[in-house]
Motif scaffolding. Structure first.
Motif, mmCIF file in Angstrom:
data_model
loop_
_atom_site.group_PDB
_atom_site.id
_atom_site.type_symbol
_atom_site.label_atom_id
_atom_site.label_comp_id
_atom_site.label_asym_id
_atom_site.label_seq_id
_atom_site.Cartn_x
_atom_site.Cartn_y
_atom_site.Cartn_z
ATOM 1 N N ILE A 91 40.080 -2.169 25.797
ATOM 2 C CA ILE A 91 40.944 -3.105 26.370
ATOM 3 C C ILE A 91 42.302 -2.675 25.889
ATOM 4 O O ILE A 91 43.167 -2.655 26.850
ATOM 5 N N ALA A 92 42.740 -2.251 24.742
ATOM 6 C CA ALA A 92 44.239 -1.704 24.467
ATOM 7 C C ALA A 92 44.474 -0.641 25.464
ATOM 8 O O ALA A 92 45.859 -0.694 25.875
ATOM 9 N N ASP A 93 43.655 0.431 25.659
ATOM 10 C CA ASP A 93 44.080 1.435 26.341
ATOM 11 C C ASP A 93 44.144 1.118 27.917
ATOM 12 O O ASP A 93 45.159 1.509 28.558
ATOM 13 N N ARG A 94 43.264 0.048 28.545
ATOM 14 C CA ARG A 94 43.375 -0.328 29.809
ATOM 15 C C ARG A 94 44.517 -1.062 29.956
ATOM 16 O O ARG A 94 45.218 -1.144 30.906
ATOM 17 N N LEU A 95 45.267 -2.025 28.988
ATOM 18 C CA LEU A 95 46.393 -2.567 29.062
ATOM 19 C C LEU A 95 47.493 -1.829 28.971
ATOM 20 O O LEU A 95 48.456 -2.074 29.845
ATOM 21 N N ALA A 96 47.565 -0.724 28.259
ATOM 22 C CA ALA A 96 48.497 0.042 28.050
ATOM 23 C C ALA A 96 48.653 1.115 29.409
ATOM 24 O O ALA A 96 49.854 0.921 29.821
ATOM 25 N N ASP A 97 47.598 1.190 30.014
ATOM 26 C CA ASP A 97 47.795 1.861 31.302
ATOM 27 C C ASP A 97 48.483 0.905 32.119
ATOM 28 O O ASP A 97 49.517 1.339 33.009
ATOM 29 N N ARG A 98 48.298 -0.452 32.134
ATOM 30 C CA ARG A 98 48.890 -1.502 33.160
ATOM 31 C C ARG A 98 50.410 -1.421 32.873
ATOM 32 O O ARG A 98 51.175 -1.832 33.637
ATOM 33 N N VAL A 99 50.705 -1.279 31.466
ATOM 34 C CA VAL A 99 52.008 -1.397 31.215
ATOM 35 C C VAL A 99 52.802 -0.023 31.788
ATOM 36 O O VAL A 99 53.851 -0.173 32.372
ATOM 37 N N GLN A 100 52.214 0.923 31.520
ATOM 38 C CA GLN A 100 52.929 2.149 32.105
ATOM 39 C C GLN A 100 52.913 2.210 33.551
ATOM 40 O O GLN A 100 53.994 2.702 34.106
ATOM 41 N N ASP A 101 51.967 1.474 34.353
ATOM 42 C CA ASP A 101 52.008 1.547 35.863
ATOM 43 C C ASP A 101 52.858 0.278 36.387
ATOM 44 O O ASP A 101 53.153 0.153 37.524
ATOM 45 N N GLY A 102 53.485 -0.419 35.342
ATOM 46 C CA GLY A 102 54.545 -1.416 35.801
ATOM 47 C C GLY A 102 54.062 -2.661 36.085
ATOM 48 O O GLY A 102 54.763 -3.749 36.551
ATOM 49 N N ALA A 103 52.719 -3.098 35.722
ATOM 50 C CA ALA A 103 51.989 -4.277 36.174
ATOM 51 C C ALA A 103 52.381 -5.549 35.455
ATOM 52 O O ALA A 103 52.491 -6.689 35.791
ATOM 53 N N LEU A 104 53.120 -5.130 34.230
ATOM 54 C CA LEU A 104 53.727 -6.262 33.265
ATOM 55 C C LEU A 104 55.248 -6.264 33.443
ATOM 56 O O LEU A 104 55.954 -6.891 32.481
ATOM 57 N N GLY A 105 55.711 -5.790 34.582
ATOM 58 C CA GLY A 105 57.253 -5.748 34.890
ATOM 59 C C GLY A 105 58.144 -4.469 34.203
ATOM 60 O O GLY A 105 57.431 -3.921 33.127
ATOM 61 N N GLU A 106 59.201 -4.317 34.583
ATOM 62 C CA GLU A 106 59.960 -3.276 34.206
ATOM 63 C C GLU A 106 60.577 -3.309 32.709
ATOM 64 O O GLU A 106 60.438 -2.409 31.864
ATOM 65 N N GLY A 107 60.788 -4.497 32.232
ATOM 66 C CA GLY A 107 60.986 -4.786 30.782
ATOM 67 C C GLY A 107 59.908 -4.395 29.750
ATOM 68 O O GLY A 107 60.393 -4.180 28.931
ATOM 69 N N SER A 113 54.445 -1.245 20.872
ATOM 70 C CA SER A 113 52.946 -0.995 20.623
ATOM 71 C C SER A 113 52.521 -2.463 21.003
ATOM 72 O O SER A 113 52.976 -3.417 21.423
ATOM 73 N N LEU A 114 50.987 -2.024 20.969
ATOM 74 C CA LEU A 114 50.128 -3.221 21.495
ATOM 75 C C LEU A 114 48.882 -3.042 20.414
ATOM 76 O O LEU A 114 48.440 -2.201 20.114
ATOM 77 N N THR A 115 48.682 -4.319 20.073
ATOM 78 C CA THR A 115 47.275 -4.653 19.356
ATOM 79 C C THR A 115 46.361 -5.310 19.919
ATOM 80 O O THR A 115 46.804 -6.653 20.484
ATOM 81 N N VAL A 116 45.038 -4.872 19.993
ATOM 82 C CA VAL A 116 44.093 -5.970 20.541
ATOM 83 C C VAL A 116 42.982 -6.195 19.718
ATOM 84 O O VAL A 116 42.701 -5.379 18.963
ATOM 85 N N TYR A 128 42.577 -3.052 17.169
ATOM 86 C CA TYR A 128 42.856 -1.673 17.422
ATOM 87 C C TYR A 128 44.235 -1.924 17.910
ATOM 88 O O TYR A 128 44.736 -2.431 18.702
ATOM 89 N N GLU A 129 45.280 -1.119 17.201
ATOM 90 C CA GLU A 129 46.654 -0.936 17.398
ATOM 91 C C GLU A 129 47.059 0.462 18.120
ATOM 92 O O GLU A 129 46.735 1.494 17.583
ATOM 93 N N ARG A 130 48.031 0.608 19.062
ATOM 94 C CA ARG A 130 48.354 1.666 19.686
ATOM 95 C C ARG A 130 49.805 1.636 20.162
ATOM 96 O O ARG A 130 50.311 0.621 20.310
#
Length: 132
Positions: A91-107, A113-116, A128-130
């Protein structure tokens, strides 16, 4: 460090291989509370960590890819013990991909970091923290 956490839930079926898992080697269900915590050292120009609405939507989308599935039948998990710890990383890795793709906005590109965390019950959970 600033952080926000959004929450969802996940219901899956799976089984494990290995004596260490005892009766969980048989097919069984699991329901998890899923927390995703986003962190950054400084707030963005809007004085937020990340848009909570977008974070909630994206967590829901990622969880939706797994929800109500028998993970033993998912090709991506063939031959894998889908432990709580393992699923937190997925889940963390899939969310990180979405951050990198801009799905959570440019900000969100300023997140550090992200912890799930998956809560199996009120007394047991795994995280899991990354870095982002």
């Amino acid at each position: 460090m600033f952080s926000i956490t959004v929450r969802d839930h996940l219901m899956i079926a799976h089984s494990f291989r290995g004596e260490v898992f005892g009766p969980a080697q048989r097919l069984h269900g699991a329901t998890f509370l899923v927390d995703a915590t986003f962190r950054r050292a400084e707030l963005d120009t809007d004085n937020i960590v990340v848009d909570i609405g977008l974070a909630t939507q994206q967590l829901n989308a990622v969880v939706g890819e797994l929800n109500y599935r028998n993970l033993d039948e998912e090709p991506a998990f063939a031959g894998t013990n889908t432990s709580t710890e393992f699923l937190a990383k997925v889940i963390a890795d899939r969310l990180a991909d979405r951050v990198q793709d801009g799905a959570l906005g440019e900000g969100a590109r300023g997140l550090s970091s992200l912890t799930v965390t998956l809560h199996e019950s009120h007394i047991a959970w795994a995280s899991y923290e990354r870095d982002l």
